[in-house]
Design a protein around this motif. Structure first.
Motif, PDB file in Angstrom:
ATOM      1  N   HIS A  30      -1.210   5.249 -21.404  1.00  0.00           N
ATOM      2  CA  HIS A  30      -1.690   5.931 -20.851  1.00  0.00           C
ATOM      3  C   HIS A  30      -1.491   5.744 -19.314  1.00  0.00           C
ATOM      4  O   HIS A  30      -1.887   5.081 -18.302  1.00  0.00           O
ATOM      5  CB  HIS A  30      -3.056   6.097 -21.363  1.00  0.00           C
ATOM      6  CG  HIS A  30      -3.676   6.018 -22.184  1.00  0.00           C
ATOM      7  ND1 HIS A  30      -3.506   7.256 -23.622  1.00  0.00           N
ATOM      8  CD2 HIS A  30      -4.092   5.564 -23.126  1.00  0.00           C
ATOM      9  CE1 HIS A  30      -3.825   6.846 -24.477  1.00  0.00           C
ATOM     10  NE2 HIS A  30      -3.930   6.164 -24.825  1.00  0.00           N
ATOM     11  N   PRO A  31       0.006   6.172 -18.947  1.00  0.00           N
ATOM     12  CA  PRO A  31       0.181   6.060 -17.294  1.00  0.00           C
ATOM     13  C   PRO A  31      -0.936   6.576 -16.643  1.00  0.00           C
ATOM     14  O   PRO A  31      -1.220   6.167 -15.117  1.00  0.00           O
ATOM     15  CB  PRO A  31       1.741   6.613 -17.670  1.00  0.00           C
ATOM     16  CG  PRO A  31       1.747   7.627 -18.356  1.00  0.00           C
ATOM     17  CD  PRO A  31       0.951   7.256 -19.431  1.00  0.00           C
ATOM     18  N   GLU A  32      -1.478   7.883 -16.650  1.00  0.00           N
ATOM     19  CA  GLU A  32      -2.450   8.686 -15.532  1.00  0.00           C
ATOM     20  C   GLU A  32      -3.716   7.096 -14.815  1.00  0.00           C
ATOM     21  O   GLU A  32      -4.452   6.992 -14.287  1.00  0.00           O
ATOM     22  CB  GLU A  32      -3.227   9.661 -16.479  1.00  0.00           C
ATOM     23  CG  GLU A  32      -4.211   9.204 -17.362  1.00  0.00           C
ATOM     24  CD  GLU A  32      -3.763   8.720 -18.641  1.00  0.00           C
ATOM     25  OE1 GLU A  32      -4.226   9.245 -20.293  1.00  0.00           O
ATOM     26  OE2 GLU A  32      -1.976   9.288 -18.963  1.00  0.00           O
ATOM     27  N   ILE A  33      -4.430   6.333 -16.388  1.00  0.00           N
ATOM     28  CA  ILE A  33      -5.131   5.600 -15.856  1.00  0.00           C
ATOM     29  C   ILE A  33      -4.305   4.571 -14.458  1.00  0.00           C
ATOM     30  O   ILE A  33      -4.428   4.228 -13.997  1.00  0.00           O
ATOM     31  CB  ILE A  33      -5.042   4.300 -16.987  1.00  0.00           C
ATOM     32  CG1 ILE A  33      -5.967   4.539 -18.062  1.00  0.00           C
ATOM     33  CG2 ILE A  33      -5.953   3.396 -16.879  1.00  0.00           C
ATOM     34  CD1 ILE A  33      -5.500   4.140 -19.171  1.00  0.00           C
ATOM     35  N   CYS A  34      -3.315   4.393 -14.780  1.00  0.00           N
ATOM     36  CA  CYS A  34      -3.024   3.713 -13.309  1.00  0.00           C
ATOM     37  C   CYS A  34      -2.292   4.233 -12.054  1.00  0.00           C
ATOM     38  O   CYS A  34      -1.853   3.930 -10.834  1.00  0.00           O
ATOM     39  CB  CYS A  34      -1.153   2.675 -13.819  1.00  0.00           C
ATOM     40  SG  CYS A  34      -2.010   0.967 -15.643  1.00  0.00           S
ATOM     41  N   ALA A  35      -2.196   5.329 -12.617  1.00  0.00           N
ATOM     42  CA  ALA A  35      -1.406   6.093 -11.433  1.00  0.00           C
ATOM     43  C   ALA A  35      -2.093   5.459 -10.033  1.00  0.00           C
ATOM     44  O   ALA A  35      -1.450   6.199  -8.808  1.00  0.00           O
ATOM     45  CB  ALA A  35      -1.532   8.118 -11.972  1.00  0.00           C
ATOM     46  N   ALA A  93      -3.986   3.092  -8.849  1.00  0.00           N
ATOM     47  CA  ALA A  93      -3.126   1.810  -8.401  1.00  0.00           C
ATOM     48  C   ALA A  93      -1.550   2.115  -7.757  1.00  0.00           C
ATOM     49  O   ALA A  93      -1.506   1.147  -7.190  1.00  0.00           O
ATOM     50  CB  ALA A  93      -3.598   0.680  -9.315  1.00  0.00           C
ATOM     51  N   VAL A  94      -0.887   2.594  -8.860  1.00  0.00           N
ATOM     52  CA  VAL A  94       0.337   2.382  -8.308  1.00  0.00           C
ATOM     53  C   VAL A  94       0.477   3.445  -6.901  1.00  0.00           C
ATOM     54  O   VAL A  94       1.446   3.101  -6.352  1.00  0.00           O
ATOM     55  CB  VAL A  94       1.606   3.447  -9.687  1.00  0.00           C
ATOM     56  CG1 VAL A  94       2.932   3.417  -8.642  1.00  0.00           C
ATOM     57  CG2 VAL A  94       1.612   2.568 -10.725  1.00  0.00           C
ATOM     58  N   THR A  95       0.088   4.351  -6.970  1.00  0.00           N
ATOM     59  CA  THR A  95       0.062   5.236  -5.551  1.00  0.00           C
ATOM     60  C   THR A  95      -0.420   4.340  -3.662  1.00  0.00           C
ATOM     61  O   THR A  95       0.041   4.503  -3.519  1.00  0.00           O
ATOM     62  CB  THR A  95      -0.980   6.550  -5.353  1.00  0.00           C
ATOM     63  OG1 THR A  95      -0.280   7.165  -6.737  1.00  0.00           O
ATOM     64  CG2 THR A  95      -0.547   7.150  -4.576  1.00  0.00           C
ATOM     65  N   ALA A 129       4.173   2.564   2.719  1.00  0.00           N
ATOM     66  CA  ALA A 129       3.972   3.480   4.075  1.00  0.00           C
ATOM     67  C   ALA A 129       5.318   3.812   4.469  1.00  0.00           C
ATOM     68  O   ALA A 129       6.062   4.963   5.172  1.00  0.00           O
ATOM     69  CB  ALA A 129       3.673   3.321   4.800  1.00  0.00           C
ATOM     70  N   CYS A 130       6.552   2.829   4.223  1.00  0.00           N
ATOM     71  CA  CYS A 130       7.698   2.892   4.960  1.00  0.00           C
ATOM     72  C   CYS A 130       9.021   3.293   4.447  1.00  0.00           C
ATOM     73  O   CYS A 130       8.653   2.782   2.584  1.00  0.00           O
ATOM     74  CB  CYS A 130       7.791   1.660   5.967  1.00  0.00           C
ATOM     75  SG  CYS A 130       8.078   0.427   4.710  1.00  0.00           S
ATOM     76  N   ASP A 131       9.686   3.814   4.850  1.00  0.00           N
ATOM     77  CA  ASP A 131      11.121   3.988   4.596  1.00  0.00           C
ATOM     78  C   ASP A 131      12.517   2.890   4.556  1.00  0.00           C
ATOM     79  O   ASP A 131      12.046   2.396   4.922  1.00  0.00           O
ATOM     80  CB  ASP A 131      12.051   4.914   5.504  1.00  0.00           C
ATOM     81  CG  ASP A 131      13.383   4.954   4.548  1.00  0.00           C
ATOM     82  OD1 ASP A 131      13.243   4.678   3.652  1.00  0.00           O
ATOM     83  OD2 ASP A 131      13.966   6.339   5.111  1.00  0.00           O
TER      84      ASP A 131
END
Length: 118
Positions: free
Chosen positions: A95-100, A102-104, A109-111
């Motif tokens: 269920h990838p929505e659970i980890c979304a 945390a992943v976000t 923030a840098c390139d």
């Protein structure tokens, strides 16, 4: 990352001064910081700082190098990536929505390609 290494890393990070040191070194980037500058930034005495730096280095979270008369400390980014991967390896259970969230939150923030363009 093996559980034993993760436990050592978490034990090292569970102390306030060491957590501050790690956060400071992560912000400093690959160039790192001299031990004296770290001590000044967190308000630690030389002996207290040496103890904490040794603990973090033993846990594999930071490394030191000599530059002239200075010892420069840097965060070992692969160690932190491995620690995060260790925590997240069983996250979503299909269920990838659970980890979304945390992943976000982990998104840099840098390139990372901008260093090559400079």
């Amino acid at each position: 990352m093996k559980e034993e290494s993760a436990l050592a890393a978490f034990a090292a990070l569970s102390q306030e001064t060491r957590l501050r040191i790690v956060r400071l070194l992560i912000q400093a980037g690959p160039k790192g910081m001299a031990a004296g500058d770290i001590g000044a930034a967190i308000g630690a005495t030389t002996s207290r700082l040496s103890f904490h730096l040794a603990h973090l280095e033993h846990a594999g979270l930071i490394q030191s190098r000599r530059e002239g008369r200075f010892i420069i400390y840097t965060a070992l980014y692969p160690a932190f990536s491995s620690l995060i991967a260790f925590l997240m390896q069983d996250c979503c259970q299909g269920h990838p929505e659970i980890c979304a969230p945390a992943v976000t939150a982990m998104a840099c923030a840098c390139d990372p390609t901008s260093a090559d363009k400079a």
